[in-house]
Design a protein around this motif. Structure first.
Motif, PDB file in Angstrom:
ATOM      1  N   VAL A  40     -27.302   4.778   1.408  1.00 54.29           N
ATOM      2  CA  VAL A  40     -27.750   4.814   3.119  1.00 54.29           C
ATOM      3  C   VAL A  40     -29.301   4.331   3.445  1.00 54.29           C
ATOM      4  O   VAL A  40     -30.116   5.230   2.837  1.00 54.29           O
TER       5      VAL A  40
ATOM      6  N   LEU B  36     -30.168   3.943   8.245  1.00 60.73           N
ATOM      7  CA  LEU B  36     -28.980   3.681   9.220  1.00 60.73           C
ATOM      8  C   LEU B  36     -29.139   4.252  10.871  1.00 60.73           C
ATOM      9  O   LEU B  36     -29.841   5.433  10.788  1.00 60.73           O
TER      10      LEU B  36
ATOM     11  N   PRO C 259     -22.827   0.088  12.856  1.00 56.97           N
ATOM     12  CA  PRO C 259     -24.421   0.664  13.132  1.00 56.97           C
ATOM     13  C   PRO C 259     -25.366  -0.340  14.095  1.00 56.97           C
ATOM     14  O   PRO C 259     -24.761  -1.344  14.336  1.00 56.97           O
TER      15      PRO C 259
ATOM     16  N   SER D 242     -28.581  -0.024   6.906  1.00 55.08           N
ATOM     17  CA  SER D 242     -27.626  -0.741   6.146  1.00 55.08           C
ATOM     18  C   SER D 242     -27.022   0.448   5.339  1.00 55.08           C
ATOM     19  O   SER D 242     -27.677   1.442   5.132  1.00 55.08           O
ATOM     20  N   ALA D 243     -25.698   0.273   4.867  1.00 48.12           N
ATOM     21  CA  ALA D 243     -25.357   1.312   3.862  1.00 48.12           C
ATOM     22  C   ALA D 243     -24.144   0.673   2.835  1.00 48.12           C
ATOM     23  O   ALA D 243     -23.587  -0.361   3.349  1.00 48.12           O
TER      24      ALA D 243
END
Lengths: 305, 248
Positions: A6, A9, A59, A63-64
């Protein structure tokens, strides 16, 4: 490769008047096979975070990846790989235990028999009620069924959103025992909880408050970074004792903690001065001990920083 | 002088079709006491509390709440108690002030009383600037503290708190307990359920219900001695594990 990665985020919610940052630039990594806890009170952003990671919410930044798949671009791939148990009971209330389980297995193109070994320990506890409608089960039974349904397609990563909230101490303990056994099956587990004492049962934890991560690490490492001289204090009259501690210059912080009060002394003060002060306030049966902080002590200090 | 009993129960029982939810419980709570009412899910706590609040008629046994009988004087009971739960406490789409005004009105308080008490309460909770905000916009911890203050707004003799601190952050949880202590010092009796075992330690006495019966009742210290335990968590686990009744 991390099971979950993650990076900054972020999730915003817009109301008429204001913009609420539910999750704010949150970053952490979860290794394969890890039991990772997100520890925080209501409103910390735990559910929004889980819903983004399970592709149920987009989101607004950052980013993840989950098992290498991007949570925005690889939605379908992620949905096949993750199991998700929401905080609110979300199975079909008017299907029976068995029907719910069959339904979720079928959705994922598998059968209950194929993955029975994974849920066996949990399922045998609800098997006597397999013809009962899910809506008619007790809280503890619903929770077990929901866990079975989240596991029936043998997910790579399992997300459990507050599985022990509102559950009594006995059932909480049983639930954590079940998680330990699942961990032995090499499933990566992310679990959120408002109970600070459950942090100690995780491999690593992230402490979360109002959308931000306060600290990440093993429970031991978080505790060892707590640089304070912490004492437990007890006397005959506990509430007046707390009021006196709060009024004292020597205490950087003081708060109740179960049977005792916890006191963090300011640098230039020592335990002798604490005792003298309490004697001067005429407290009887004063007991003072040094103690190791726990996750809740750490959380409170981090909150106030 | 021994404080008077504000809650008395004798063999209080509630049966539903073929099922004894509360099985002949007998205990007393003293005026001003902080009384912890613990038990596993399904042990019968909620049913017992509903009887004590005058919301559910017992099948048999006796109970009085601030001198009023739970069979015949339920209206009197409702006037002398306050109640707050985790699930529902305040109207989200009313402002802080409107909620206070509403509850004050429900309990028949005069405008002068409501006005003066509202000012005091807002000051005590340090939420003067939020007085005209919708309750929905407050953080959970503030809501719970406000809900407690509203529950004792009419100066009841007893306040029943049903898991008041669930999900609340650790700092606010303690602020909440400070409000409980202050109310107790003013002579209000506190009857509280919780899943946090550290909070059981904050009570003067604690009862633990198992399968509809009160299995243990003592001070936290006394319970730990009896069960040879170092924490209340341990005491609770020892007792609750004895339960044979399925959590239904």
């Amino acid at each position: 490769m991390s099971a979950v990665s993650v990076n900054k985020l972020t999730k915003l919610y817009h109301t008429k008047k204001e913009r609420v940052k539910a999750v704010e630039e949150v970053s952490f990594e979860v290794s394969k096979g890890e039991l990772f806890g997100i520890i925080g009170p209501d409103g910390a952003g735990k559910t929004s975070l889980f819903r983004m990671l399970t592709t149920l919410l987009l989101p607004d930044g950052g980013s993840a990846t989950v098992d290498g798949s991007d949570i925005v671009k690889d939605v379908k791939a992620i949905r096949k790989k993750v199991g998700y148990m929401p905080g609110r009971f979300s199975l079909y209330q008017d299907l029976t235990v068995q029907e719910n389980l069959d339904f979720f297995a079928t959705i994922f193109n598998t059968t209950v028999i194929e993955n029975y070994d994974l849920i066996k320990d949990i399922y045998v506890q609800i098997e006597p009620f397999k013809t009962r409608r899910a809506g008619k089960l007790s809280g503890g039974m619903k929770q077990k069924l929901a866990l079975c349904c989240a596991l029936i397609h043998r997910p790579v990563v399992l997300f459990l959103d507050e599985p022990t909230t509102g559950v009594d101490a006995v059932s909480r303990k049983e639930f954590w025992d079940m998680l330990k056994r699942l961990k032995d099956q090499a499933i990566t587990i992310l679990v959120s909880t408002p109970y600070m004492d459950e942090a100690a049962l995780c491999d690593r934890v992230a402490l979360m408050q109002t959308g931000r991560i306060l600290s990440t690490g093993t429970p031991t490492s978080i505790i060892s970074s707590f640089a304070s001289n912490l004492f437990t204090v007890k006397a005959e009259k506990m509430y007046p004792l707390l009021c006196d501690l709060e009024a004292w210059d020597g205490a950087r912080d003081s708060y109740s903690f179960g049977e005792f009060h916890h006191v963090i002394l300011n640098a230039q003060y020592d335990v002798g001065q604490l005792r003298t002060y309490l004697d001067s306030k005429a407290h009887s049966n004063v007991e003072i001990h040094t103690t190791q902080p726990n996750i809740e002590d750490c959380f409170m200090q981090l909150m106030q920083n | 002088m021994e404080a008077e009993n504000i809650i008395t129960t004798e063999e209080l029982t509630k049966r539903f079709a073929g099922f004894t939810a509360v099985d002949a419980i007998s205990f007393n709570v003293k005026k001003g006491e902080i009384f912890g009412f613990l038990g596993a899910n399904g042990a019968g706590k909620t049913t017992a509390m509903r009887m004590l609040c005058g919301l559910s008629k017992p099948t048999s046994g006796k109970a009085t709440i601030a001198g009023a009988d739970v069979y015949k004087q339920t209206e009197q009971i409702k006037k002398s108690i306050g109640y707050m739960s985790q699930k529902f406490s305040l109207y989200e789409d009313l402002t802080v002030k409107e909620n206070i005004r509403f509850y004050g009105g429900i309990y028949g308080k005069t405008n002068a009383f409501i006005k003066e008490k509202t000012a005091f309460l807002l000051h005590q909770l340090n939420i003067e600037n939020e007085a005209d905000k919708l309750v929905a916009s407050l953080p959970l911890g503030w809501k719970q503290k406000l809900a407690f203050s509203v529950a004792i707004f009419h100066e009841p003799q007893i306040v029943f708190l049903d898991e008041p601190t669930g999900g609340v952050d650790p700092v606010t949880r303690r602020e909440f307990w400070n409000l409980i202590y202050q109310a107790s010092e003013r002579g209000i009796t506190i009857f509280v359920t919780t899943h946090y075992m550290d909070e059981a330690e904050y009570c003067n006495r604690v009862s633990i219900m198992v399968d509809g019966k009160i299995e243990a009742l003592d001070t936290p210290r006394g319970l730990k001695e009896t069960y040879n335990a170092t924490t209340m968590d341990d005491v609770f686990l020892q007792l609750a594990r004895k339960a044979t009744r399925a959590d239904v």
